[in-house]
Design a protein around this motif. Structure first.
Motif, short mmCIF file in Angstrom:
data_model
loop_
_atom_site.label_atom_id
_atom_site.label_comp_id
_atom_site.label_asym_id
_atom_site.label_seq_id
_atom_site.Cartn_x
_atom_site.Cartn_y
_atom_site.Cartn_z
N ASN A 109 0.86 -1.18 0.00
CA ASN A 109 0.00 0.00 0.00
C ASN A 109 0.89 1.23 0.00
O ASN A 109 1.64 1.47 0.94
CB ASN A 109 -0.90 -0.01 1.24
CG ASN A 109 -2.00 1.03 1.13
OD1 ASN A 109 -1.74 2.17 0.79
ND2 ASN A 109 -3.22 0.63 1.43
N MET A 110 0.79 2.02 -1.09
CA MET A 110 1.62 3.21 -1.22
C MET A 110 0.73 4.39 -1.60
O MET A 110 0.06 4.35 -2.64
CB MET A 110 2.71 3.00 -2.27
CG MET A 110 3.70 4.16 -2.39
SD MET A 110 4.90 3.90 -3.71
CE MET A 110 5.70 2.40 -3.17
N GLU A 111 0.73 5.41 -0.75
CA GLU A 111 -0.06 6.63 -0.99
C GLU A 111 -1.53 6.31 -1.23
O GLU A 111 -2.21 6.96 -2.03
CB GLU A 111 0.51 7.40 -2.20
CG GLU A 111 1.92 7.87 -2.02
CD GLU A 111 2.07 8.88 -0.89
OE1 GLU A 111 1.18 9.73 -0.75
OE2 GLU A 111 3.07 8.80 -0.16
N GLY A 112 -2.01 5.30 -0.52
CA GLY A 112 -3.42 4.93 -0.65
C GLY A 112 -3.73 4.03 -1.83
O GLY A 112 -4.89 3.65 -2.04
N TYR A 113 -2.72 3.68 -2.62
CA TYR A 113 -2.91 2.79 -3.77
C TYR A 113 -2.37 1.40 -3.44
O TYR A 113 -1.31 1.27 -2.83
CB TYR A 113 -2.18 3.33 -5.01
CG TYR A 113 -2.72 4.64 -5.53
CD1 TYR A 113 -3.80 4.67 -6.41
CD2 TYR A 113 -2.14 5.84 -5.15
CE1 TYR A 113 -4.28 5.87 -6.90
CE2 TYR A 113 -2.62 7.05 -5.63
CZ TYR A 113 -3.70 7.05 -6.51
OH TYR A 113 -4.17 8.25 -6.99
N LEU A 114 -3.09 0.37 -3.87
CA LEU A 114 -2.64 -1.00 -3.69
C LEU A 114 -1.84 -1.40 -4.93
O LEU A 114 -2.39 -1.48 -6.04
CB LEU A 114 -3.85 -1.93 -3.50
CG LEU A 114 -3.52 -3.35 -3.00
CD1 LEU A 114 -2.88 -3.29 -1.61
CD2 LEU A 114 -4.79 -4.21 -2.97
N ILE A 115 -0.54 -1.64 -4.74
CA ILE A 115 0.37 -1.84 -5.87
C ILE A 115 0.85 -3.28 -5.91
O ILE A 115 1.28 -3.83 -4.89
CB ILE A 115 1.57 -0.88 -5.75
CG1 ILE A 115 1.08 0.57 -5.82
CG2 ILE A 115 2.59 -1.16 -6.85
CD1 ILE A 115 2.16 1.57 -5.54
N ASN A 116 0.79 -3.87 -7.10
CA ASN A 116 1.29 -5.22 -7.32
C ASN A 116 2.74 -5.14 -7.77
O ASN A 116 3.07 -4.44 -8.73
CB ASN A 116 0.45 -5.92 -8.38
CG ASN A 116 0.74 -7.41 -8.46
OD1 ASN A 116 1.88 -7.83 -8.28
ND2 ASN A 116 -0.29 -8.19 -8.72
N VAL A 117 3.64 -5.84 -7.06
CA VAL A 117 5.08 -5.80 -7.38
C VAL A 117 5.61 -7.14 -7.88
O VAL A 117 6.82 -7.31 -8.04
CB VAL A 117 5.89 -5.35 -6.14
CG1 VAL A 117 5.52 -3.93 -5.75
CG2 VAL A 117 5.67 -6.31 -4.97
#
Length: 406
Positions: free
Chosen positions: A288-296
């Motif tokens: 979770n980065m800056e309110g966004y759920l990011i797939n890495v």
């Protein structure tokens, strides 16, 4: 009235019995002359009732005639004055142009609502603000922070790769990514200009029809003048938009201190990003980065140098892109207000005068009353005369009824 008649008849009967004699039994039989008197009085009562009903109907008729007469006179007074000389036509034309310009200043420049209280389409400042808000929302929706995280940045880095020292991010990389971003939203400002100019042309024509509706022979020339002015404004506005887009693509600059603070804040997520990549053997594949759920997950096989440079490029562009979008909206708002001021205060009046006086055949056409107006004038005059005659006849009839009743 009926009670008075009964009382009078009763007195006659008592007088007949008590004075002339004949016994109390005669009270049971109505004397002939009393019966005649009753019949005469009842006939008078019926006549009075009928007269009263006729009077009420006549009064209603007079009220209705007065209402229609008043409405016809008002309509007649609203008709344009029948011009008989060039000087009168010039005076009327100047008044029309002045009224048109004042209306535009009210609804477009000063934002007054009194002239079109119930017509929301003519509340121009509110409608234009809505269009700007919609543009801002559409531009903000172009920010895809979490979708295909770092994929575009890695593609740019790959294409910009060259024979040079590693770990250095050339300015060309950022410029290339910026041009991509600007090109991806360049159609939105253009659509905004088309939408705004279309709306303003509708407003101009509506105000024009309201101001010169009494002289429809002027409407084609004045409408053409309005369209000419709006066409030139749209061309200039489009040129400014094209210049704005090119400027944003050519130079990445801002004096806004929010850029550095926003960039530093975004870069503060770097440790979280690296930790998520180091946990390759865990089940964690998102962060979770800056309110966004990011797939890495797709970044595990990417080299550390490319990942770090792509992450830095992403954060730098994200911080700067917010400023670019705000700058676009602010620039379009300022340009819009500038062109509206130019058109209303300087261009529209001169263009209308030129189109009517030079290209439209002059104001002499105002001396010839349009057939539709002439027919309406004749119809109203006939209606007013007929209503006045009808009123006089009914008043004479009413006077006769009063005399007969008396």
């Amino acid at each position: 009235m009926q009670q008075l008649v009964n009382k009078e008849i009763q007195m006659e009967v008592v007088n007949e019995v008590m004075v002339n004699g004949g016994g109390i039994e005669k009270m049971l039989v109505e004397p002939p002359y009393v019966a005649k008197k009753r019949e005469r009085l009842q006939s008078s009562i019926s006549l009075l009732k009928e007269s009263k009903e006729i009077m009420e109907q006549v009064m209603d008729g007079i009220v209705k005639i007065n209402e229609r007469l008043h409405a016809s006179v008002l309509d007649f007074n609203k008709l344009p004055r029948n011009l008989t000389s060039v000087s009168e036509a010039m005076g009327a034309f100047v008044q029309i142009v002045g009224s048109f310009k004042e209306t535009l200043q009210k609804i477009l420049i000063r934002g007054e609502l009194d002239e079109y209280k119930d017509d929301k389409q003519m509340h121009c400042n509110a409608r234009l603000a809505e269009m700007l808000d919609k543009l801002s929302q559409d531009l903000q929706s172009s920010v895809n922070f979490s979708e295909n995280f770092l994929v575009e940045e890695m593609q740019i880095l790959e294409e910009a790769n060259g024979i040079r020292l590693p770990h250095f991010l050339p300015h060309l990389v950022f410029s290339s990514l910026l041009k991509r971003r600007v090109n991806s939203v360049s159609d939105l400002p253009i659509c905004f200009v088309n939408k705004v100019c279309g709306y303003l042309e509708i407003v101009y024509v509506r105000a024009l029809m309201d101001c010169c509706g009494n002289y429809p022979q002027l409407l084609p020339s004045m409408k053409k003048a309005t369209q000419n002015v709006m066409g030139r404004m749209k061309i200039k506005f489009m040129e400014r938009v094209d210049e704005m887009i090119e400027m944003e693509k050519m130079t990445d600059y801002t004096c806004d201190p929010q850029f550095i603070s926003s960039y530093n804040k975004l870069m503060g997520n770097r440790d979280l990003f690296l930790d998520s990549l180091n946990s390759i053997y865990s089940s964690r594949q998102t962060l979770n980065m800056e309110g966004y759920l990011i797939n890495v997950k797709h970044l595990y096989d990417v080299s550390e140098n490319i990942r770090n440079q792509a992450f830095d490029l992403k954060m730098r562009m994200t911080a700067y892109w917010k400023i670019v979008l705000k700058r676009m909206v602010d620039y379009l708002a300022l340009q819009l207000r500038f062109f509206m001021q130019q058109v209303v205060n300087k261009e529209i009046e001169a263009e209308v005068v030129n189109e009517v006086m030079v290209n439209g055949g002059g104001i002499e056409k105002m001396l010839a009353e349009p057939p539709s107006v002439a027919k309406k004038r004749e119809r109203l005059q006939s209606s007013i005369s007929l209503l006045k005659e009808s009123k006089e006849i009914i008043e004479q009839v009413m006077d006769g009824i009063v005399v007969t009743s008396n």
